[in-house]
Design a protein around this motif. Structure first.
Motif, PDB file in Angstrom:
ATOM      1  N   ALA A  97       0.700  -1.087  -0.099  1.00  0.00           N
ATOM      2  CA  ALA A  97      -0.172   0.145   0.103  1.00  0.00           C
ATOM      3  C   ALA A  97       0.767   1.223   0.259  1.00  0.00           C
ATOM      4  CB  ALA A  97      -0.927  -0.087   1.334  1.00  0.00           C
ATOM      5  N   GLY A  98       1.944   1.170   0.653  1.00  0.00           N
ATOM      6  CA  GLY A  98       2.642   2.369   0.631  1.00  0.00           C
ATOM      7  C   GLY A  98       3.337   3.056  -0.543  1.00  0.00           C
ATOM      8  N   ILE A  99       3.525   2.054  -1.393  1.00  0.00           N
ATOM      9  CA  ILE A  99       4.226   2.719  -2.912  1.00  0.00           C
ATOM     10  C   ILE A  99       3.298   3.497  -3.614  1.00  0.00           C
ATOM     11  CG2 ILE A  99       5.618   0.525  -2.575  1.00  0.00           C
ATOM     12  CD1 ILE A  99       4.217  -0.374  -4.972  1.00  0.00           C
ATOM     13  N   ASN A 100       1.955   3.593  -3.274  1.00  0.00           N
ATOM     14  CA  ASN A 100       1.249   4.285  -4.174  1.00  0.00           C
ATOM     15  C   ASN A 100       1.467   4.044  -5.697  1.00  0.00           C
ATOM     16  OD1 ASN A 100      -0.200   5.156  -1.883  1.00  0.00           O
ATOM     17  ND2 ASN A 100       0.712   7.308  -2.243  1.00  0.00           N
ATOM     18  N   SER A 101       1.322   2.806  -5.960  1.00  0.00           N
ATOM     19  CA  SER A 101       1.819   2.245  -7.353  1.00  0.00           C
ATOM     20  C   SER A 101       1.139   3.037  -8.438  1.00  0.00           C
ATOM     21  CB  SER A 101       0.974   0.853  -7.605  1.00  0.00           C
ATOM     22  OG  SER A 101       1.291   0.369  -8.926  1.00  0.00           O
ATOM     23  N   ALA A 102       2.169   3.523  -9.345  1.00  0.00           N
ATOM     24  CA  ALA A 102       1.795   4.573 -10.385  1.00  0.00           C
ATOM     25  C   ALA A 102       1.269   3.766 -11.432  1.00  0.00           C
ATOM     26  CB  ALA A 102       3.008   5.401 -10.748  1.00  0.00           C
ATOM     27  N   ASN A 103       1.663   2.578 -11.452  1.00  0.00           N
ATOM     28  CA  ASN A 103       0.998   1.506 -12.856  1.00  0.00           C
ATOM     29  C   ASN A 103      -0.417   1.101 -12.457  1.00  0.00           C
ATOM     30  OD1 ASN A 103       2.712   0.818 -14.778  1.00  0.00           O
ATOM     31  ND2 ASN A 103       4.325   0.535 -13.267  1.00  0.00           N
ATOM     32  N   GLU A 104      -0.778   0.886 -11.044  1.00  0.00           N
ATOM     33  CA  GLU A 104      -1.930   0.459 -10.894  1.00  0.00           C
ATOM     34  C   GLU A 104      -3.003   1.559 -10.580  1.00  0.00           C
ATOM     35  OE1 GLU A 104      -0.915  -3.825  -9.479  1.00  0.00           O
ATOM     36  OE2 GLU A 104       0.121  -2.478  -8.487  1.00  0.00           O
ATOM     37  N   LEU A 105      -2.741   2.318  -9.620  1.00  0.00           N
ATOM     38  CA  LEU A 105      -3.783   3.211  -9.079  1.00  0.00           C
ATOM     39  C   LEU A 105      -4.346   4.133 -10.025  1.00  0.00           C
ATOM     40  CD1 LEU A 105      -2.175   4.833  -5.957  1.00  0.00           C
ATOM     41  CD2 LEU A 105      -4.004   3.209  -6.091  1.00  0.00           C
ATOM     42  N   PRO A 106      -3.576   4.658 -11.044  1.00  0.00           N
ATOM     43  CA  PRO A 106      -4.626   5.431 -12.044  1.00  0.00           C
ATOM     44  C   PRO A 106      -5.553   4.727 -12.759  1.00  0.00           C
ATOM     45  CG  PRO A 106      -2.298   5.929 -12.155  1.00  0.00           C
ATOM     46  CD  PRO A 106      -2.427   4.680 -11.182  1.00  0.00           C
ATOM     47  N   ARG A 107      -5.317   3.195 -12.932  1.00  0.00           N
ATOM     48  CA  ARG A 107      -6.361   2.350 -13.618  1.00  0.00           C
ATOM     49  C   ARG A 107      -7.482   2.234 -12.634  1.00  0.00           C
ATOM     50  NH1 ARG A 107      -1.290   0.296 -15.586  1.00  0.00           N
ATOM     51  NH2 ARG A 107      -1.276   0.726 -17.780  1.00  0.00           N
ATOM     52  N   ILE A 108      -7.317   1.837 -11.490  1.00  0.00           N
ATOM     53  CA  ILE A 108      -8.081   1.587 -10.592  1.00  0.00           C
ATOM     54  C   ILE A 108      -9.257   2.945 -10.158  1.00  0.00           C
ATOM     55  CG2 ILE A 108      -8.669   1.291  -8.033  1.00  0.00           C
ATOM     56  CD1 ILE A 108      -6.337  -0.791  -8.178  1.00  0.00           C
ATOM     57  N   TYR A 109      -8.481   4.105 -10.176  1.00  0.00           N
ATOM     58  CA  TYR A 109      -9.208   5.264 -10.108  1.00  0.00           C
ATOM     59  C   TYR A 109     -10.007   5.712 -11.360  1.00  0.00           C
ATOM     60  CZ  TYR A 109      -6.140   6.557  -5.966  1.00  0.00           C
ATOM     61  OH  TYR A 109      -5.688   6.582  -5.031  1.00  0.00           O
ATOM     62  N   LEU A 110      -9.569   5.363 -12.522  1.00  0.00           N
ATOM     63  CA  LEU A 110     -10.431   5.489 -13.860  1.00  0.00           C
ATOM     64  C   LEU A 110     -11.784   4.647 -13.589  1.00  0.00           C
ATOM     65  CD1 LEU A 110     -11.124   6.951 -16.304  1.00  0.00           C
ATOM     66  CD2 LEU A 110      -9.637   5.166 -17.319  1.00  0.00           C
ATOM     67  N   SER A 111     -11.582   3.142 -13.306  1.00  0.00           N
ATOM     68  CA  SER A 111     -12.818   2.438 -13.104  1.00  0.00           C
ATOM     69  C   SER A 111     -13.635   2.996 -12.126  1.00  0.00           C
ATOM     70  CB  SER A 111     -12.222   1.085 -12.911  1.00  0.00           C
ATOM     71  OG  SER A 111     -11.374   0.480 -13.762  1.00  0.00           O
ATOM     72  N   MET A 112     -13.031   3.656 -10.959  1.00  0.00           N
ATOM     73  CA  MET A 112     -14.165   3.927  -9.952  1.00  0.00           C
ATOM     74  C   MET A 112     -14.992   5.302 -10.510  1.00  0.00           C
ATOM     75  SD  MET A 112     -11.490   3.764  -6.618  1.00  0.00           S
ATOM     76  CE  MET A 112     -12.719   4.442  -5.537  1.00  0.00           C
ATOM     77  N   ALA A 113     -13.943   5.985 -11.367  1.00  0.00           N
ATOM     78  CA  ALA A 113     -14.804   7.371 -11.564  1.00  0.00           C
ATOM     79  C   ALA A 113     -15.882   7.071 -12.696  1.00  0.00           C
ATOM     80  CB  ALA A 113     -13.665   8.336 -12.165  1.00  0.00           C
ATOM     81  N   ILE A 114     -15.569   6.058 -13.311  1.00  0.00           N
ATOM     82  CA  ILE A 114     -16.487   5.877 -14.611  1.00  0.00           C
ATOM     83  C   ILE A 114     -18.055   5.223 -13.902  1.00  0.00           C
ATOM     84  CG2 ILE A 114     -17.269   3.988 -16.452  1.00  0.00           C
ATOM     85  CD1 ILE A 114     -14.150   4.392 -17.240  1.00  0.00           C
ATOM     86  N   VAL A 115     -17.712   4.271 -12.932  1.00  0.00           N
ATOM     87  CA  VAL A 115     -18.691   3.781 -12.105  1.00  0.00           C
ATOM     88  C   VAL A 115     -19.481   4.834 -11.312  1.00  0.00           C
ATOM     89  CG1 VAL A 115     -19.585   2.036 -10.391  1.00  0.00           C
ATOM     90  CG2 VAL A 115     -18.030   1.366 -12.349  1.00  0.00           C
ATOM     91  N   ASP A 116     -18.619   5.524 -10.291  1.00  0.00           N
ATOM     92  CA  ASP A 116     -19.386   6.279  -9.130  1.00  0.00           C
ATOM     93  C   ASP A 116     -19.973   7.715  -9.798  1.00  0.00           C
ATOM     94  OD1 ASP A 116     -18.639   4.406  -7.442  1.00  0.00           O
ATOM     95  OD2 ASP A 116     -16.801   5.538  -6.754  1.00  0.00           O
ATOM     96  N   ARG A 117     -19.166   8.160 -10.867  1.00  0.00           N
ATOM     97  CA  ARG A 117     -19.614   9.680 -11.366  1.00  0.00           C
ATOM     98  C   ARG A 117     -19.715   9.767 -12.823  1.00  0.00           C
ATOM     99  NH1 ARG A 117     -15.538  12.784 -11.245  1.00  0.00           N
ATOM    100  NH2 ARG A 117     -13.750  11.288 -10.746  1.00  0.00           N
ATOM    101  N   HIS A 118     -19.716   8.598 -13.592  1.00  0.00           N
ATOM    102  CA  HIS A 118     -19.741   8.695 -14.889  1.00  0.00           C
ATOM    103  C   HIS A 118     -18.779   9.675 -15.647  1.00  0.00           C
ATOM    104  CE1 HIS A 118     -24.030   6.884 -14.036  1.00  0.00           C
ATOM    105  NE2 HIS A 118     -23.208   6.278 -13.930  1.00  0.00           N
ATOM    106  N   ALA A 119     -17.705   9.909 -15.117  1.00  0.00           N
ATOM    107  CA  ALA A 119     -16.824  10.787 -15.481  1.00  0.00           C
ATOM    108  C   ALA A 119     -15.245  10.061 -15.783  1.00  0.00           C
ATOM    109  CB  ALA A 119     -16.529  12.057 -14.712  1.00  0.00           C
TER     110      ALA A 119
END
Length: 219
Positions: free
Chosen positions: A40-62
């Protein structure tokens, strides 16, 4: 009247024969599914942006990920446009894992980041990797008659290359390479007289989305 030998039913496989055939793919599947590198501590630059985009699409349609960055932690792999921040990754893996996050939201209104890492990589990398191993095993079955040698080659690829590393992470290199290699294998088998008449179509449908997963595939 005794039926002729040509009409006899084939012998049913015994439990021992089933186990002797199943242990090898089961072992590979276990190693891919069980292995879960999460820090968790490394804030993975490869994985977090992909996860955040999936969340944004589902939660906010953005597509901008500013709320996710503020709530769950920053990551350097973003791009800014008109005051908003976006994932700078190709969107293919995020689109693939949108249904995964949607199901998680149904089960728990606030799934943990660890849980998202686990299930996103299962459906975004690990299961595609295991499906590709099945296709690769069929190709080796055409080319390598000896079972022991086939298993050695398959294990060498599955466990001795970056496939094992990237196949347990939410990183696009694995999925994009699997898509391209799937297209190649389907065309290769078709050229040698294997597959179906629609193999070229399936090859194109397999390889083309690689660009959506990783822009470098275009080259």
């Amino acid at each position: 009247m005794t039926p002729s030998a040509s009409h006899e039913l084939p012998a049913r496989p015994t439990r021992g024969s089933l186990l002797s055939r199943a242990w090898f793919p089961a072992a590979l599947a276990f190693l891919y599914l069980y292995n879960f590198p999460y820090f968790a501590g490394i804030n993975s630059a490869n994985e977090l942006p992909r996860i955040y985009l999936s969340m944004a699409i589902v939660d906010r349609h953005a597509f901008n990920i500013d709320p996710e960055l503020a709530r769950l932690g920053d990551t350097p792999d973003t791009s800014s446009f008109k005051g908003k921040r976006y994932s700078n990754k190709a969107p293919g893996m995020s689109l693939l894992t949108v249904p995964v996050y949607a199901v998680q939201k149904l089960v728990s209104s606030e799934p943990s980041l660890r849980s998202m890492f686990f299930w996103f990589r299962i459906f975004g990398s690990t299961i595609p990797s295991l499906l590709f191993l099945i296709l690769l095993a069929r190709l080796l079955g055409d080319l390598v008659p000896d079972l022991t040698l086939r298993r050695t080659l398959l294990a060498g690829y599955a466990l001795g290359t970056m496939s094992f590393t990237y196949g347990t992470l939410l990183i696009a290199h694995q999925l994009s390479s699997l898509l391209c290699a799937t297209g190649f294998i389907l065309i290769f088998r078709y050229a040698r007289g294997g597959g179906s008449p629609r193999s070229p179509l399936w090859a194109g449908l397999a390889a083309a989305p690689g660009v959506l997963v990783d822009y470098q595939v275009a080259f």
